[in-house]
Scaffold this motif. Structure first.
Motif, PDB file in Angstrom:
ATOM      1  N   VAL A  27       0.845  -1.190   0.000  1.00 19.17           N
ATOM      2  CA  VAL A  27       0.000   0.000   0.000  1.00 19.17           C
ATOM      3  C   VAL A  27       0.880   1.241   0.000  1.00 19.17           C
ATOM      4  O   VAL A  27       2.023   1.226   0.490  1.00 19.17           O
ATOM      5  N   ALA A  28       0.353   2.305  -0.562  1.00 21.46           N
ATOM      6  CA  ALA A  28       1.075   3.571  -0.614  1.00 21.46           C
ATOM      7  C   ALA A  28       0.874   4.333   0.685  1.00 21.46           C
ATOM      8  O   ALA A  28      -0.247   4.429   1.193  1.00 21.46           O
ATOM      9  N   ASP A  41       4.695   6.296   7.972  1.00 24.19           N
ATOM     10  CA  ASP A  41       4.179   5.330   7.003  1.00 24.19           C
ATOM     11  C   ASP A  41       3.652   4.088   7.718  1.00 24.19           C
ATOM     12  O   ASP A  41       2.638   3.499   7.318  1.00 24.19           O
ATOM     13  N   ALA A  42       4.363   3.687   8.766  1.00 19.82           N
ATOM     14  CA  ALA A  42       3.915   2.521   9.537  1.00 19.82           C
ATOM     15  C   ALA A  42       2.580   2.804  10.218  1.00 19.82           C
ATOM     16  O   ALA A  42       1.692   1.936  10.255  1.00 19.82           O
ATOM     17  N   VAL A  43       2.393   4.010  10.778  1.00 20.95           N
ATOM     18  CA  VAL A  43       1.138   4.371  11.426  1.00 20.95           C
ATOM     19  C   VAL A  43       0.010   4.431  10.399  1.00 20.95           C
ATOM     20  O   VAL A  43      -1.118   3.989  10.657  1.00 20.95           O
ATOM     21  N   HIS A  44       0.314   4.964   9.219  1.00 18.69           N
ATOM     22  CA  HIS A  44      -0.672   4.985   8.127  1.00 18.69           C
ATOM     23  C   HIS A  44      -1.113   3.567   7.791  1.00 18.69           C
ATOM     24  O   HIS A  44      -2.315   3.285   7.648  1.00 18.69           O
ATOM     25  N   ALA A  45      -0.171   2.653   7.690  1.00 16.74           N
ATOM     26  CA  ALA A  45      -0.496   1.264   7.376  1.00 16.74           C
ATOM     27  C   ALA A  45      -1.273   0.611   8.513  1.00 16.74           C
ATOM     28  O   ALA A  45      -2.145  -0.233   8.280  1.00 16.74           O
ATOM     29  N   LEU A  46      -0.974   0.983   9.767  1.00 17.19           N
ATOM     30  CA  LEU A  46      -1.731   0.454  10.902  1.00 17.19           C
ATOM     31  C   LEU A  46      -3.195   0.862  10.793  1.00 17.19           C
ATOM     32  O   LEU A  46      -4.099   0.053  11.033  1.00 17.19           O
ATOM     33  N   GLY A  47      -3.446   2.115  10.430  1.00 19.44           N
ATOM     34  CA  GLY A  47      -4.824   2.542  10.211  1.00 19.44           C
ATOM     35  C   GLY A  47      -5.482   1.751   9.094  1.00 19.44           C
ATOM     36  O   GLY A  47      -6.658   1.382   9.185  1.00 19.44           O
ATOM     37  N   PHE A  62      -2.744   8.040  10.839  1.00 26.24           N
ATOM     38  CA  PHE A  62      -3.643   6.923  11.127  1.00 26.24           C
ATOM     39  C   PHE A  62      -4.981   7.125  10.413  1.00 26.24           C
ATOM     40  O   PHE A  62      -5.516   6.190   9.790  1.00 26.24           O
ATOM     41  N   ALA A  63      -5.537   8.337  10.493  1.00 21.39           N
ATOM     42  CA  ALA A  63      -6.819   8.610   9.846  1.00 21.39           C
ATOM     43  C   ALA A  63      -6.719   8.438   8.337  1.00 21.39           C
ATOM     44  O   ALA A  63      -7.638   7.886   7.699  1.00 21.39           O
ATOM     45  N   ALA A  64      -5.620   8.886   7.753  1.00 22.18           N
ATOM     46  CA  ALA A  64      -5.445   8.724   6.304  1.00 22.18           C
ATOM     47  C   ALA A  64      -5.406   7.243   5.924  1.00 22.18           C
ATOM     48  O   ALA A  64      -5.948   6.846   4.885  1.00 22.18           O
ATOM     49  N   GLY A  65      -4.790   6.411   6.757  1.00 26.50           N
ATOM     50  CA  GLY A  65      -4.749   4.984   6.487  1.00 26.50           C
ATOM     51  C   GLY A  65      -6.127   4.344   6.577  1.00 26.50           C
ATOM     52  O   GLY A  65      -6.501   3.510   5.740  1.00 26.50           O
ATOM     53  N   VAL A  66      -6.908   4.715   7.603  1.00 27.06           N
ATOM     54  CA  VAL A  66      -8.264   4.183   7.736  1.00 27.06           C
ATOM     55  C   VAL A  66      -9.091   4.537   6.503  1.00 27.06           C
ATOM     56  O   VAL A  66      -9.781   3.686   5.911  1.00 27.06           O
ATOM     57  N   ASN A  67      -9.003   5.789   6.059  1.00 27.36           N
ATOM     58  CA  ASN A  67      -9.813   6.235   4.932  1.00 27.36           C
ATOM     59  C   ASN A  67      -9.344   5.628   3.615  1.00 27.36           C
ATOM     60  O   ASN A  67     -10.167   5.365   2.724  1.00 27.36           O
ATOM     61  N   ALA A  68      -8.043   5.385   3.493  1.00 30.28           N
ATOM     62  CA  ALA A  68      -7.544   4.739   2.280  1.00 30.28           C
ATOM     63  C   ALA A  68      -8.116   3.334   2.149  1.00 30.28           C
ATOM     64  O   ALA A  68      -8.489   2.897   1.049  1.00 30.28           O
ATOM     65  N   GLU A  69      -8.206   2.614   3.256  1.00 29.55           N
ATOM     66  CA  GLU A  69      -8.757   1.260   3.197  1.00 29.55           C
ATOM     67  C   GLU A  69     -10.234   1.307   2.858  1.00 29.55           C
ATOM     68  O   GLU A  69     -10.717   0.495   2.041  1.00 29.55           O
ATOM     69  N   GLN A  70     -10.969   2.224   3.444  1.00 29.00           N
ATOM     70  CA  GLN A  70     -12.397   2.316   3.163  1.00 29.00           C
ATOM     71  C   GLN A  70     -12.667   2.703   1.718  1.00 29.00           C
ATOM     72  O   GLN A  70     -13.611   2.216   1.095  1.00 29.00           O
ATOM     73  N   LEU A  71     -11.812   3.546   1.164  1.00 28.09           N
ATOM     74  CA  LEU A  71     -11.943   3.926  -0.237  1.00 28.09           C
ATOM     75  C   LEU A  71     -11.649   2.747  -1.149  1.00 28.09           C
ATOM     76  O   LEU A  71     -12.294   2.566  -2.193  1.00 28.09           O
ATOM     77  N   HIS A  72     -10.714   1.901  -0.734  1.00 33.99           N
ATOM     78  CA  HIS A  72     -10.283   0.769  -1.561  1.00 33.99           C
ATOM     79  C   HIS A  72     -11.270  -0.388  -1.501  1.00 33.99           C
ATOM     80  O   HIS A  72     -11.561  -1.033  -2.516  1.00 33.99           O
TER      81      HIS A  72
END
Length: 771
Positions: free
Chosen positions: A91-92, A117-123, A187-197
């Motif tokens: 994931v980006a 980046d790790a926190v983004h991926a955790l989200g 973290f929030a950006a990671g959560v939203n990226a997954e929901q978008l995907h």
């Protein structure tokens, strides 16, 4: 082949739905009867099967409304991504690509180019596994659950609107320092990226709504919701105020929690405050679960070992989420709260840390002076008209909707101060040793916790942390400000070689009083006794201690009952009790009920006057055993309940024990006394079971007998237990083992929905015998 088998097992859970079972049973029975010749020659097979099909069809038609809802649930389950998550994925992130690898147990290893980046991926992975749980937590905290849940959530929404956690989260967000704001943004950006995907989780599809994007404020809402569950003791503070109004000061002090090391003596004039008539006493309770934890560190020749098991409400999926995060030169493993990028217990290869509830005195009821500011809030309710609720504030303090002794009160709670959500606790992930950890925690405010930390050099420390009011010991005056980091109590490198925290009074309450209604310490004393004998700690021994079911709290109750009952019968059964809350113990269940009955009958005559002042009065302090055993131990006949004076203390105690046995015999099979495991069956349920109880076999874990009790190291009772068990070493080449109820995923068709529950629910014994 393996993938096809796994898929069959995964989707096989759908047969747990009631319509699927109803369709299968008649046809299977008819087919079996025809095939075995029970119904005649083989020519009768087709008619019999036809009859089975007709019976099935009639049953489904009869329940067609529920069948439609079941089909909607099945479509939602099959359309969502949960069970189809790839084992490997890239994931980006904010600065580069992050590799995700899901291992056995459903834990995703994150390898990122930077910490953020790790926190983004955790989200990202937390949303993939727990998206609805995240939305449920923030909606509950903000008082917006009825929007998607319906009218059954209205009482909860009204309660949280009065708490005003949403406004507190807004204030805390503006006060965050840059590292913590960047953490929550990533973290929030990671959560939203997954929901978008991947789109909506199955629960949102079933309930026909689309979750809103996650924001940094939402993580703070989750933190405040967690802090509320740990520290909101308004009921206890109300009970204290009523007791102090109803009883003379020295008698009130006897019944109230105080310094466990200096409990007030039995008042000489206590009998004069006894009720004139017998009372029912349903306002005295002994079984109230309070969020707590066990955590300890044991030093040894191979370095320190840390064990931690936070005790929280049980749900499916679990409130804790296992993380395995790596970035150049670093690896972090631990347990984080769902929705919050902060590891509560973990190791980073340099230190290991764990937390317990400090049971801090962080809430006060403040009489109102003048009129508060009020406003009307609108609660949207699914399928019904909006609900209007009037909320009142005195500054940032919410005004309780319930008067106290005829006067309106505001609630001063440190959670409404932005500093309680500074999130600096999470900086421990970068600490290299105990000394640096102490500096971080001294600089932090945050929620009130015990934090235990050990490093690779063998050092260890236990600190009281958080935004703690400055309360001089034994002073009734309101607190003045808050303690600085260095003023907060701590223990560093104790000569005994170990540290233990189990929500007990480990710190002196001088010169400042920190705790309120602390745990009586039975768990802590048991852990200390075992650690004192353990000179070479290892994962096996620490895990066995986490499953220790010794129940010393009940020893004096056993002795009282046996001495009063005489020989044989129930007395013999209680005398042979092995001192544990074992699943096969019959005596322990009797002792638990005996304690409930005795406490109610002994204390009610003195506290009945409190119910007269407040119809909602409830006496549920954790220190309840101290006044009970003091009164009983005095053998003073003037302290007996008035309707028991003719029996004397031995007769009264015996009657209580016999009543306990009789009550349980009525609950047992064929009039027999049940085993503790029969009384203490523990299972898990997804929140949707509250709306669709028929889906429990699919969305839950069936209750099974469990050892342990509220005051044993292995705390495990229905609805409340260890939300995770961690055994850690600070070394990079050490071990990090985690047991959790349920599994990592929140999707019922995922192989990781309940795959870890069996290990968590199995009692681990030193001898290697598990049950």
């Amino acid at each position: 082949m393996t993938r096809r088998l796994s898929s069959r097992l995964r989707y096989g859970r759908l047969w747990r739905l009631p319509s699927a079972r109803a369709a299968l049973v008649p046809i299977a029975f008819a087919g079996a009867a025809a095939a075995t010749g029970v119904v005649g020659p083989r020519s009768a097979v087709l008619p019999v099967l036809a009859v089975g099909a007709v019976v099935t069809g009639l049953g489904l038609w009869r329940h067609r409304a529920r069948l439609a809802v079941e089909l909607r649930l099945v479509r939602a389950l099959l359309a969502s991504n949960g069970p189809h998550a790839a084992n490997e994925q890239v994931v980006a992130g904010p600065t580069g690509e992050t590799r995700l690898t899901t291992a056995d147990g459903g834990v995703t290893r994150i390898e990122a180019p930077t910490w953020l980046d790790a926190v983004h991926a955790l989200g990202y992975v937390m949303a993939r596994d727990r998206a609805f749980q995240l939305d449920l937590l923030r909606r509950t905290a903000a008082g917006r659950l009825a929007e998607v849940w319906g009218r059954t959530a209205l009482p909860l929404d009204r309660h949280h609107r009065h708490l005003d956690l949403a406004a507190a989260a807004d204030r805390a967000l503006t006060a965050l320092e840059r590292p913590e704001r960047e953490l929550l943004d990533a973290f929030a950006a990671g959560v939203n990226a997954e929901q978008l995907h991947h789109g909506r989780p199955f629960e949102s599809r079933f309930l026909a709504y689309r979750p809103e994007p996650w924001t940094p404020r939402d993580s703070l809402l989750v933190e405040l919701f967690m802090f509320h569950s740990l520290s909101w003791n308004e009921q206890a503070k109300r009970a204290e105020a009523v007791i102090r109004r109803a009883l003379p000061p020295h008698i009130a002090n006897f019944f109230l929690p105080g310094d466990l090391l200096q409990q007030p003596p039995l008042p000489d004039d206590l009998g004069r405050n006894r009720a004139a008539e017998p009372v029912r006493g349903d306002f005295v309770t002994t079984g109230q679960a309070v969020a707590g934890s066990n955590c300890w560190i044991r030093g040894g020749p191979d370095g320190p070992v840390l064990a931690c098991d936070p005790h929280l409400t049980l749900t499916l999926p679990n409130l804790l989420y296992e993380v395995d995060v790596g970035w150049p030169g670093h690896r972090l493993r631990g347990l984080a709260a769902a929705g919050l990028p902060a590891v509560l217990t973990g190791t980073n290869g340099h230190i290991a840390w764990g937390i317990t509830n400090l049971s801090a005195d962080v809430l006060d009821l403040v009489p109102l002076e003048g009129e508060p500011a009020t406003r009307t809030e609108r609660i949207r309710v699914r399928g019904r008209d909006d609900d209007l609720v009037e909320v009142a504030r005195d500054g940032t303090m919410p005004v309780s909707p319930r008067p106290l002794l005829g006067q309106r009160v505001a609630v001063r709670w440190t959670g409404h101060d932005p500093r309680s959500c500074d999130l600096k606790f999470q900086r421990l992930v970068h600490a290299l040793n105990v000394e640096e950890s102490i500096r971080i925690l001294d600089d932090a405010e945050g929620i009130a916790l015990n934090v235990l930390v050990a490093d690779t050099a063998g050092r260890m420390a236990h600190l009281a942390t958080g935004l703690l009011p400055r309360r001089p010991a034994h002073s009734p005056d309101a607190p003045t400000g808050h303690l600085t980091g260095p003023e907060r109590p701590r223990l560093v490198d104790p000569p005994v070689g170990f540290l233990v925290s189990a929500n007990d009074a480990v710190f002196p309450q001088k010169p400042f009083r920190v705790g309120y209604d602390l745990d009586p310490g039975y768990r802590a004393r048991r852990v200390r006794a075992v650690l004192a004998r353990e000179t070479r700690p290892d994962a096996h021994g620490m895990r066995a201690l986490q499953h220790d079911t010794t129940a010393d709290l009940y020893v004096p109750y056993r002795d009282l009952a046996v001495a009063s009952l005489g020989e044989g019968g129930l007395a013999g059964s209680l005398a042979s009790w092995d001192g544990t809350a074992d699943v096969d113990s019959v005596a322990f269940g009797v002792l638990v009920r005996f304690r409930e009955i005795l406490a109610r009958k002994v204390l009610s005559p003195y506290l009945e006057v409190c119910r007269d002042l407040d119809p909602d009065f409830l006496y549920a302090f954790r220190a309840i055993d101290t006044p009970v055993l003091e009164i009983v131990g005095s053998k003073d006949p003037s302290l007996l309940p008035r309707d028991e004076e003719a029996n004397g203390w031995p007769g009264f105690i015996a009657r209580c024990a016999l009543q306990a046995a009789a009550d349980l015999s009525r609950e047992g099979r064929r009039g027999r006394l049940p085993k503790w495991g029969d009384l203490n069956a523990v299972g898990l349920n997804h929140p949707l079971v509250g709306l669709a109880p028929w889906a429990a076999p699919l969305l839950g874990v069936q209750a099974r007998p469990q050892g342990g009790a509220l005051h044993s190291v292995r705390t495990c009772v229905p609805g409340f237990a260890a939300a995770g068990r961690a055994i850690l070493t600070p070394r990079a080449d050490g071990f990090a083992e985690f047991d959790v109820p349920g599994g990592q995923s929140g999707h019922p068709l995922s192989p990781h929905f309940t795959d870890r529950h069996k290990k968590w629910s199995t009692t681990f014994l030193p001898q290697g015998r598990n049950n």
